[in-house]
Every structure is written in structure tokens, then in C-alpha cells.
Design a protein around this motif. Sequence first.
Motif, PDB file in Angstrom:
ATOM      1  N   SER A   1     -15.215   1.190  -2.485  1.00 31.05           N
ATOM      2  CA  SER A   1     -14.197   1.456  -3.495  1.00 31.05           C
ATOM      3  C   SER A   1     -12.816   1.040  -3.005  1.00 31.05           C
ATOM      4  O   SER A   1     -12.043   0.409  -3.737  1.00 31.05           O
ATOM      5  N   ALA A   2     -12.495   1.365  -1.746  1.00 31.13           N
ATOM      6  CA  ALA A   2     -11.194   0.986  -1.193  1.00 31.13           C
ATOM      7  C   ALA A   2     -11.053  -0.532  -1.114  1.00 31.13           C
ATOM      8  O   ALA A   2     -10.019  -1.094  -1.486  1.00 31.13           O
ATOM      9  N   THR A   3     -12.096  -1.193  -0.643  1.00 25.52           N
ATOM     10  CA  THR A   3     -12.058  -2.649  -0.522  1.00 25.52           C
ATOM     11  C   THR A   3     -11.873  -3.306  -1.884  1.00 25.52           C
ATOM     12  O   THR A   3     -11.090  -4.253  -2.039  1.00 25.52           O
ATOM     13  N   GLN A   4     -12.558  -2.796  -2.888  1.00 24.36           N
ATOM     14  CA  GLN A   4     -12.443  -3.356  -4.236  1.00 24.36           C
ATOM     15  C   GLN A   4     -11.051  -3.134  -4.821  1.00 24.36           C
ATOM     16  O   GLN A   4     -10.550  -3.970  -5.587  1.00 24.36           O
ATOM     17  N   LEU A   5     -10.413  -2.033  -4.436  1.00 24.99           N
ATOM     18  CA  LEU A   5      -9.059  -1.764  -4.913  1.00 24.99           C
ATOM     19  C   LEU A   5      -8.024  -2.632  -4.203  1.00 24.99           C
ATOM     20  O   LEU A   5      -6.901  -2.769  -4.688  1.00 24.99           O
ATOM     21  N   GLY A   6      -8.386  -3.172  -3.036  1.00 24.73           N
ATOM     22  CA  GLY A   6      -7.475  -4.123  -2.404  1.00 24.73           C
ATOM     23  C   GLY A   6      -7.282  -4.007  -0.911  1.00 24.73           C
ATOM     24  O   GLY A   6      -6.810  -4.942  -0.279  1.00 24.73           O
ATOM     25  N   LYS A   7      -7.660  -2.855  -0.307  1.00 25.75           N
ATOM     26  CA  LYS A   7      -7.478  -2.695   1.132  1.00 25.75           C
ATOM     27  C   LYS A   7      -8.615  -1.855   1.698  1.00 25.75           C
ATOM     28  O   LYS A   7      -8.993  -0.838   1.101  1.00 25.75           O
ATOM     29  N   PRO A   8      -9.155  -2.225   2.861  1.00 25.74           N
ATOM     30  CA  PRO A   8     -10.240  -1.431   3.444  1.00 25.74           C
ATOM     31  C   PRO A   8      -9.739  -0.076   3.925  1.00 25.74           C
ATOM     32  O   PRO A   8      -8.583   0.077   4.324  1.00 25.74           O
ATOM     33  N   LEU A   9     -10.623   0.884   3.893  1.00 23.26           N
ATOM     34  CA  LEU A   9     -10.298   2.244   4.330  1.00 23.26           C
ATOM     35  C   LEU A   9     -10.324   2.348   5.841  1.00 23.26           C
ATOM     36  O   LEU A   9     -11.247   1.860   6.499  1.00 23.26           O
TER      37      LEU A   9
ATOM     38  N   ALA B   1     -17.992   2.874   8.114  1.00 18.63           N
ATOM     39  CA  ALA B   1     -16.608   2.512   7.798  1.00 18.63           C
ATOM     40  C   ALA B   1     -16.155   1.295   8.592  1.00 18.63           C
ATOM     41  O   ALA B   1     -15.467   0.405   8.063  1.00 18.63           O
ATOM     42  N   LEU B   2     -16.542   1.223   9.867  1.00 15.81           N
ATOM     43  CA  LEU B   2     -16.181   0.070  10.692  1.00 15.81           C
ATOM     44  C   LEU B   2     -16.812  -1.211  10.156  1.00 15.81           C
ATOM     45  O   LEU B   2     -16.173  -2.267  10.099  1.00 15.81           O
ATOM     46  N   GLU B   3     -18.071  -1.114   9.752  1.00 14.71           N
ATOM     47  CA  GLU B   3     -18.752  -2.285   9.212  1.00 14.71           C
ATOM     48  C   GLU B   3     -18.074  -2.747   7.925  1.00 14.71           C
ATOM     49  O   GLU B   3     -17.906  -3.963   7.691  1.00 14.71           O
ATOM     50  N   ALA B   4     -17.654  -1.803   7.091  1.00 13.26           N
ATOM     51  CA  ALA B   4     -16.972  -2.163   5.849  1.00 13.26           C
ATOM     52  C   ALA B   4     -15.619  -2.810   6.133  1.00 13.26           C
ATOM     53  O   ALA B   4     -15.228  -3.769   5.454  1.00 13.26           O
ATOM     54  N   GLN B   5     -14.898  -2.300   7.132  1.00  9.34           N
ATOM     55  CA  GLN B   5     -13.623  -2.903   7.500  1.00  9.34           C
ATOM     56  C   GLN B   5     -13.795  -4.344   7.966  1.00  9.34           C
ATOM     57  O   GLN B   5     -13.003  -5.227   7.623  1.00  9.34           O
ATOM     58  N   ARG B   6     -14.820  -4.572   8.768  1.00  9.88           N
ATOM     59  CA  ARG B   6     -15.033  -5.911   9.320  1.00  9.88           C
ATOM     60  C   ARG B   6     -15.446  -6.920   8.250  1.00  9.88           C
ATOM     61  O   ARG B   6     -15.158  -8.111   8.364  1.00  9.88           O
ATOM     62  N   ARG B   7     -16.123  -6.444   7.219  1.00 11.06           N
ATOM     63  CA  ARG B   7     -16.552  -7.346   6.145  1.00 11.06           C
ATOM     64  C   ARG B   7     -15.454  -7.607   5.123  1.00 11.06           C
ATOM     65  O   ARG B   7     -15.519  -8.595   4.380  1.00 11.06           O
ATOM     66  N   ALA B   8     -14.459  -6.734   5.065  1.00  6.93           N
ATOM     67  CA  ALA B   8     -13.436  -6.824   4.020  1.00  6.93           C
ATOM     68  C   ALA B   8     -12.524  -8.031   4.240  1.00  6.93           C
ATOM     69  O   ALA B   8     -12.223  -8.394   5.381  1.00  6.93           O
ATOM     70  N   PRO B   9     -12.092  -8.675   3.173  1.00  9.21           N
ATOM     71  CA  PRO B   9     -11.139  -9.789   3.306  1.00  9.21           C
ATOM     72  C   PRO B   9      -9.851  -9.304   3.972  1.00  9.21           C
ATOM     73  O   PRO B   9      -9.388  -8.187   3.711  1.00  9.21           O
ATOM     74  N   ARG B  10      -9.285 -10.107   4.826  1.00 12.32           N
ATOM     75  CA  ARG B  10      -8.060  -9.727   5.515  1.00 12.32           C
ATOM     76  C   ARG B  10      -6.869  -9.842   4.575  1.00 12.32           C
ATOM     77  O   ARG B  10      -6.745 -10.798   3.820  1.00 12.32           O
TER      78      ARG B  10
END
Length: 222
Positions: free
Chosen positions: A139-147, A170-179
Motif C-alpha cells: 500500500s505504501a509503495t503504491q501510494l508513492g514511497k516504501p514503508l 518490509a525489507l524485501e518490499a523496500q528493496r523492490r520499490a522504485p527509488r
Amino acid sequence: MAYVDRRPLRDTPASASIVRHSDNRFGAVLSSLYSFWLARDAAMNASARGARRDTYSVILFDSVVTQALYNDLESNSDQLLNILLPYRAHGGTNFASAIQTAQDVMQRGWSTERTPVMIFLSDGECHIQDQITQALCMSATQLGKPLSFHAVSFGQDNHSSTLRRMTQIALEAQRRAPRDPLLPAEATVQSSYSEALDTVQLAETFLGIAQSLSKPRGSLMI
């Protein structure tokens, strides 16, 4: 959180008020949280801008979930603490309801100007399906920034496997999220797991998280 084997720090700002209301594990958490807020205020005052940029939400949970504070931008550290002092610790642990409530709070209070940060603390163990934590992070990534997710175990490490797993997700989601091209790589606050066996370690953990947030403005949920 009602156990009295760990108590608030003595001889610290607001300790008398905290002890009077909750001289137990919950009071120890309030003491550490208050120190966190003071540290964030000091960091903001030392910056060129000076004005506070963080917003704070606090979710309390046992067998039920209580939204004690929502997206607060105006209250100072003493006022924030005074909002929480009347609450009391009870029994039970429900990670799933707490995370789902946190996701709702994050979505309602979302701002593109802030980085979402969550400190998830528990003194007990509770099973939670991976999908619930994954949905929060997605949800955070889709809104624009990883949690940036920080799990804190206020107790023995052998009771913290679920918190470790949540941090891994959470770490895995951060690493996959666009910078974020507008956010320097060194300003990214990586998700973390911490273990605090006593009140002093808990305070040090919260202060460590506060220091790690020195660059990004935060939308903090606890």
C-alpha cells in the motif's frame, strides 16, 4: 504491558507523570516514546527550517485496537504524552488488527511530502499471516514511497520470530520499490528489528530510530 517487571525510567523529563499513571511496561514504553519525541524536536530545532515537519499517529493494541492519536502535526512532546497518559495496559495481543488499522491510518493521512515510518512494538508473540504485512508495505509503495518498518521486541528474543518475519517482509518490499529520484539514497531509512530486554535498552532503541530519521521528514505510526 501491565507487568511491573519493567518500569519507566526515573529522573527523566515527565517521569513523575508517567509513573503516576502507568508504573509498568506500558509506562516504560511511554517514557521511551517521550524521549523519542524530544529527540525529534531537537533535530527539527537544529535544522535550518526549525519548524516541525513530522506527523504522529499512535495505535494501541492488545486483544482490541485503539487509535489514540491520528496524524498530529501541531502538539508538542508534552501535549502528545498527555494524550496517551490516561490509557491503560490490558491483556491479549492481536498483530493482524493492529497492522490493518495502521494501514488504514497511513492511507488516510498520506502526504507526498513525508516518508512513512512505523515503529511496531510488542512484549508478546502473535501469529500474523505474511499477506497482511505484505499488503501494508504494498500500500505504501503504491501510494508513492516504501514503508520504513521498525519492529521492536520488548522482551525475550525467543518470543520474537513473528516480528523478525515482519521486518524481513518490509525489507524485501523496500528493496523492490522504485527509488524516489528526489530522495538521496543515503536518506533511505532501512527497516529494522530490535530487541530490548529492559527499559534502558528500550529507550536506546527509540533514540536510535530517532537519529536514523534525521534526514527524511516522517509520518510516524506507533
